[in-house]
Design a protein around this motif. Structure first.
Motif, PDB file in Angstrom:
ATOM      1  N   ILE A  67       0.885  -1.169   0.000  1.00  0.00           N
ATOM      2  CA  ILE A  67       0.000   0.000   0.000  1.00  0.00           C
ATOM      3  C   ILE A  67       0.919   1.214   0.000  1.00  0.00           C
ATOM      4  O   ILE A  67       1.550   1.531   0.994  1.00  0.00           O
ATOM      5  CB  ILE A  67      -0.943   0.000   1.213  1.00  0.00           C
ATOM      6  N   ARG A  68       1.017   1.855  -1.143  1.00  0.00           N
ATOM      7  CA  ARG A  68       1.960   2.958  -1.325  1.00  0.00           C
ATOM      8  C   ARG A  68       1.302   4.284  -0.959  1.00  0.00           C
ATOM      9  O   ARG A  68       0.192   4.564  -1.392  1.00  0.00           O
ATOM     10  CB  ARG A  68       2.444   2.999  -2.768  1.00  0.00           C
ATOM     11  N   VAL A  69       2.013   5.078  -0.171  1.00  0.00           N
ATOM     12  CA  VAL A  69       1.551   6.416   0.198  1.00  0.00           C
ATOM     13  C   VAL A  69       2.714   7.394   0.118  1.00  0.00           C
ATOM     14  O   VAL A  69       3.866   7.026   0.330  1.00  0.00           O
ATOM     15  CB  VAL A  69       0.917   6.465   1.603  1.00  0.00           C
ATOM     16  N   ASP A  70       2.390   8.625  -0.177  1.00  0.00           N
ATOM     17  CA  ASP A  70       3.368   9.695  -0.276  1.00  0.00           C
ATOM     18  C   ASP A  70       3.818  10.113   1.123  1.00  0.00           C
ATOM     19  O   ASP A  70       2.997  10.244   2.033  1.00  0.00           O
ATOM     20  CB  ASP A  70       2.707  10.877  -1.011  1.00  0.00           C
TER      21      ASP A  70
ATOM     22  N   LEU B   7       2.974  12.582   6.669  1.00  0.00           N
ATOM     23  CA  LEU B   7       3.263  13.612   7.660  1.00  0.00           C
ATOM     24  C   LEU B   7       2.017  14.447   7.945  1.00  0.00           C
ATOM     25  O   LEU B   7       1.705  14.733   9.100  1.00  0.00           O
ATOM     26  CB  LEU B   7       4.413  14.505   7.197  1.00  0.00           C
ATOM     27  N   GLU B   8       1.289  14.809   6.887  1.00  0.00           N
ATOM     28  CA  GLU B   8       0.059  15.585   7.074  1.00  0.00           C
ATOM     29  C   GLU B   8      -0.960  14.804   7.899  1.00  0.00           C
ATOM     30  O   GLU B   8      -1.645  15.365   8.755  1.00  0.00           O
ATOM     31  CB  GLU B   8      -0.534  15.978   5.720  1.00  0.00           C
TER      32      GLU B   8
ATOM     33  N   ARG C 250      10.898   6.292  11.186  1.00  0.00           N
ATOM     34  CA  ARG C 250      10.214   5.110  10.629  1.00  0.00           C
ATOM     35  C   ARG C 250      10.415   5.011   9.119  1.00  0.00           C
ATOM     36  O   ARG C 250      10.616   3.925   8.581  1.00  0.00           O
ATOM     37  CB  ARG C 250       8.726   5.159  10.945  1.00  0.00           C
ATOM     38  N   ILE C 251      10.363   6.139   8.447  1.00  0.00           N
ATOM     39  CA  ILE C 251      10.578   6.144   6.995  1.00  0.00           C
ATOM     40  C   ILE C 251      12.003   5.723   6.670  1.00  0.00           C
ATOM     41  O   ILE C 251      12.234   4.933   5.740  1.00  0.00           O
ATOM     42  CB  ILE C 251      10.229   7.520   6.394  1.00  0.00           C
ATOM     43  N   ASP C 252      12.969   6.220   7.431  1.00  0.00           N
ATOM     44  CA  ASP C 252      14.364   5.822   7.220  1.00  0.00           C
ATOM     45  C   ASP C 252      14.535   4.321   7.418  1.00  0.00           C
ATOM     46  O   ASP C 252      15.214   3.651   6.634  1.00  0.00           O
ATOM     47  CB  ASP C 252      15.295   6.588   8.164  1.00  0.00           C
ATOM     48  N   ALA C 253      13.927   3.777   8.469  1.00  0.00           N
ATOM     49  CA  ALA C 253      13.999   2.334   8.722  1.00  0.00           C
ATOM     50  C   ALA C 253      13.329   1.563   7.590  1.00  0.00           C
ATOM     51  O   ALA C 253      13.836   0.528   7.146  1.00  0.00           O
ATOM     52  CB  ALA C 253      13.356   1.997  10.059  1.00  0.00           C
TER      53      ALA C 253
ATOM     54  N   VAL D  16      -0.955  -0.915  -4.433  1.00  0.00           N
ATOM     55  CA  VAL D  16      -2.223  -0.197  -4.348  1.00  0.00           C
ATOM     56  C   VAL D  16      -1.922   1.216  -3.857  1.00  0.00           C
ATOM     57  O   VAL D  16      -1.067   1.415  -2.999  1.00  0.00           O
ATOM     58  CB  VAL D  16      -3.178  -0.929  -3.371  1.00  0.00           C
ATOM     59  N   ASP D  17      -2.630   2.186  -4.400  1.00  0.00           N
ATOM     60  CA  ASP D  17      -2.472   3.583  -3.997  1.00  0.00           C
ATOM     61  C   ASP D  17      -3.217   3.814  -2.687  1.00  0.00           C
ATOM     62  O   ASP D  17      -4.439   3.872  -2.658  1.00  0.00           O
ATOM     63  CB  ASP D  17      -3.009   4.507  -5.096  1.00  0.00           C
ATOM     64  N   GLY D  18      -2.471   3.960  -1.599  1.00  0.00           N
ATOM     65  CA  GLY D  18      -3.060   4.122  -0.280  1.00  0.00           C
ATOM     66  C   GLY D  18      -3.615   5.508  -0.006  1.00  0.00           C
ATOM     67  O   GLY D  18      -4.171   5.743   1.064  1.00  0.00           O
TER      68      GLY D  18
END
Length: 109
Positions: free
Chosen positions: A29-32, A37-38, A66-69, A90-92
């Motif tokens: 599930i891919r998210v920007d 952050l928002e 978390r993003i770095d990990a 899938v676009d999350g």
């Protein structure tokens, strides 16, 4: 989710093979990152507005860790499973009903 590293994925492959089982699909599930952050900031603001305690992980510093990990350990799994033809993305950021429908379609249910 599990597996979250290549080592775990290879171990899972081995265990499944020993039991005569196969993994049919892997869902991503891919998210920007900006949207994440928002969302975190929005949750913190909403909790504060309701007079509720703000969770310790509702901040940008924790999210960036978390993003770095994720980038270091988990993101390589996308190539691993893509190479096996198992990755379904899938676009999350879509509405929850659309995400659900895409997930159901991805697993062929």
């Amino acid at each position: 989710g599990f597996p979250s590293t290549i080592k775990q994925a290879k171990t899972l492959d081995h265990v499944l093979e020993e039991r005569g089982l196969t993994l049919e699909a892997v869902l991503e599930i891919r998210v920007d990152e900006k949207a994440l952050l928002e969302r975190i900031e929005g949750r913190a603001h909403s909790a504060k507005a309701r007079g509720e305690p703000i969770r310790a992980d509702y901040n940008s510093e924790t999210l960036h860790k978390r993003i770095d990990a994720y980038r270091l350990e988990t993101e390589p799994l996308t190539d691993y499973y893509h190479a096996k033809g198992m990755l379904k993305t899938v676009d999350g950021l879509k509405p929850i009903n659309v995400v659900f429908d895409q997930l159901v379609k991805a697993i062929g249910a």
